[in-house]
Design a protein around this motif. Structure first.
Motif, PDB file in Angstrom:
ATOM      1  N   SER A 153      15.969  -1.978  11.551  1.00  0.00           N
ATOM      2  CA  SER A 153      17.012  -1.100  11.006  1.00  0.00           C
ATOM      3  C   SER A 153      18.168  -1.983  10.569  1.00  0.00           C
ATOM      4  O   SER A 153      18.057  -3.215  10.618  1.00  0.00           O
ATOM      5  N   LEU A 162      13.507   2.144  10.656  1.00  0.00           N
ATOM      6  CA  LEU A 162      14.412   3.287  10.784  1.00  0.00           C
ATOM      7  C   LEU A 162      15.547   3.136   9.772  1.00  0.00           C
ATOM      8  O   LEU A 162      16.278   2.156   9.804  1.00  0.00           O
ATOM      9  N   LYS A 163      15.659   4.095   8.879  1.00  0.00           N
ATOM     10  CA  LYS A 163      16.691   4.042   7.842  1.00  0.00           C
ATOM     11  C   LYS A 163      18.030   4.482   8.441  1.00  0.00           C
ATOM     12  O   LYS A 163      18.439   5.636   8.355  1.00  0.00           O
ATOM     13  N   SER A 164      18.720   3.533   9.061  1.00  0.00           N
ATOM     14  CA  SER A 164      20.019   3.828   9.678  1.00  0.00           C
ATOM     15  C   SER A 164      20.759   2.522   9.912  1.00  0.00           C
ATOM     16  O   SER A 164      20.194   1.439   9.777  1.00  0.00           O
ATOM     17  N   HIS A 171      11.397   3.132   3.989  1.00  0.00           N
ATOM     18  CA  HIS A 171      11.549   3.337   5.435  1.00  0.00           C
ATOM     19  C   HIS A 171      10.349   4.067   6.013  1.00  0.00           C
ATOM     20  O   HIS A 171       9.628   4.782   5.295  1.00  0.00           O
ATOM     21  N   HIS A 205      10.956   5.865   9.102  1.00  0.00           N
ATOM     22  CA  HIS A 205      11.600   7.025   9.733  1.00  0.00           C
ATOM     23  C   HIS A 205      13.034   7.150   9.240  1.00  0.00           C
ATOM     24  O   HIS A 205      13.654   6.155   8.846  1.00  0.00           O
ATOM     25  N   GLU A 206      13.559   8.350   9.350  1.00  0.00           N
ATOM     26  CA  GLU A 206      14.979   8.592   9.105  1.00  0.00           C
ATOM     27  C   GLU A 206      15.620   9.065  10.407  1.00  0.00           C
ATOM     28  O   GLU A 206      14.947   9.443  11.353  1.00  0.00           O
ATOM     29  N   ARG A 261       7.427   8.624  16.242  1.00  0.00           N
ATOM     30  CA  ARG A 261       7.800   7.378  15.575  1.00  0.00           C
ATOM     31  C   ARG A 261       6.898   6.229  16.013  1.00  0.00           C
ATOM     32  O   ARG A 261       6.399   5.455  15.200  1.00  0.00           O
TER      33      ARG A 261
END
Length: 382
Positions: free
Chosen positions: A12, A42-44, A59, A61-62, A80
């Protein structure tokens, strides 16, 4: 000129050293030379908005990172993890349905924990580069067999002498030794100096007592528990001071509860995560690195850029960055070592002042331009 196609993988873009370093690198390479896909598990993360808009972001996951086991969070964590395991076993699915590409020239693991995933890439002809940001040789779970797997990559980027020497000693042939390259993390000192003057998020009152600031993800490796124990001992000896811990992580609540239980709220300030921690660093009297282990502590460079007197435990990268103690005090990697260093700074102001005088005269070797150029040379080499 044909652009080189690059895939970069990282978990991330949260508030960590490897994440910061990666984004700094991406902001300082030429668009005309490369076509880059950035794949996040993880897109964060705080650095997500800083990624240049010419870079394609993919990505798995969001949403936010889940660090607890609350009942309603467990299904998301299981989903996930299951998805990641399936894509690890069947990497063709990832390249066909998420990335939709199989023609990368270079694949970079920007966080060594994803080594296995990239080595299983169906793009067999791509150059595989692993960027090692941690001193894996002092982490128990990294056995010799596990460390040897890094030589399956085409290039190993070591961010400090300690890490490079570890892999050099492990290498069994000249071919393996030639894969190891030391490359300093690209750090933008001008950006640090500029952000340090931005005080709009500074919600901490600096009084008369000397203040030690510590910055980092709040988990056991950073040794903040040791720092708090030393703080109590020094207060009991009549040495007044304050501690300012800037950062968040899964150990934050445990340490915060400990501070409250021992009624230390007036002298220990758990600031939490800050998008811009540099004003706290600039306003404090001293910087302290209490880590149990590190790879190459980027935050030390930030303290050096702001000319702060430093106390640092003797972990990977510290002797290199502090020039064997010329630019900051290196202490034993123990609670006792931290205690002796802090006590000396509080008892004799001439000691930290000497480091400030040295920093004022010193040109630091960790330049953004050199690091970015060396990284590009590795990517461009056939």
């Amino acid at each position: 000129m044909k652009k080189k196609k690059i895939l970069i993988r990282i978990g991330s873009l949260r508030h960590g050293g490897a994440e910061k370093v990666l984004v700094t690198f991406l902001k300082n390479i030429p668009e005309k030379k490369y076509e880059i896909d950035l794949l996040l598990n993880l897109k964060s993360g705080k650095y997500l908005p800083e990624v240049p808009n010419w870079i394609n972001i993919y990505h798995l996951h969001e949403g936010e990172m889940i660090t607890t086991n609350k009942p309603w969070e467990i299904p998301v964590k299981v989903y996930r993890r299951s998805k990641e395991e399936i894509l690890k076993i069947f990497p063709n699915l990832l390249y066909k349905y998420i990335l939709k590409k199989k023609d990368y020239d270079v694949e970079i693991i920007a966080n060594h924990t994803l080594l296995e995933e990239v080595l299983k890439s169906p793009v067999k002809e791509s150059k595989k580069i692993v960027w090692v940001h941690s001193d894996l040789f002092n982490i128990p779970k990294y056995s010799k067999d596990k460390l040897n797997k890094f030589f399956k990559a085409d290039q190993i980027l070591a961010i400090s002498d300690n890490i490079k020497n570890g892999f050099d000693n492990l290498a069994c042939s000249k071919e393996e030794k030639d894969k190891i390259i030391k490359i300093y993390n690209p750090i933008d000192s001008n950006e640090i100096l500029q952000k340090a003057d931005d005080k709009k998020d500074l919600d901490f009152k600096f009084g008369q007592e000397k203040i030690f600031v510590a910055i980092g993800t709040v988990y056991p490796a950073k040794g903040f528990d040791r720092l708090i124990n030393v703080h109590i001992k020094l207060l009991n000896e009549g040495l007044k001071h304050k501690i300012c811990i800037v950062g968040d992580g899964y150990d934050f609540n445990n340490l915060n509860n400990f501070v409250k239980l021992h009624k230390l709220e007036d002298t220990i300030h758990m600031i939490g995560y800050r998008n811009n921690p540099y004003p706290y660093l600039k306003k404090s009297d001293f910087f302290i690195l209490s880590s149990r282990y590190e790879g190459y502590p980027t935050v030390l460079f930030e303290a050096l850029a702001l000319k702060k007197p430093i106390i640092a435990t003797d972990v990977s990268g510290v002797r290199e960055m502090l020039q064997e103690g010329e630019l900051g005090k290196i202490v034993e990697n123990s609670e006792e070592g931290i205690y002796e260093g802090m006590k000396e700074f509080l008892s004799d102001i001439k000691v930290p002042d000497t480091y400030i005088q040295k920093l004022e005269k010193e040109d630091l070797p960790f330049t953004l331009e050199n690091s970015v150029k060396k990284m590009m040379d590795v990517i461009d080499k056939n």
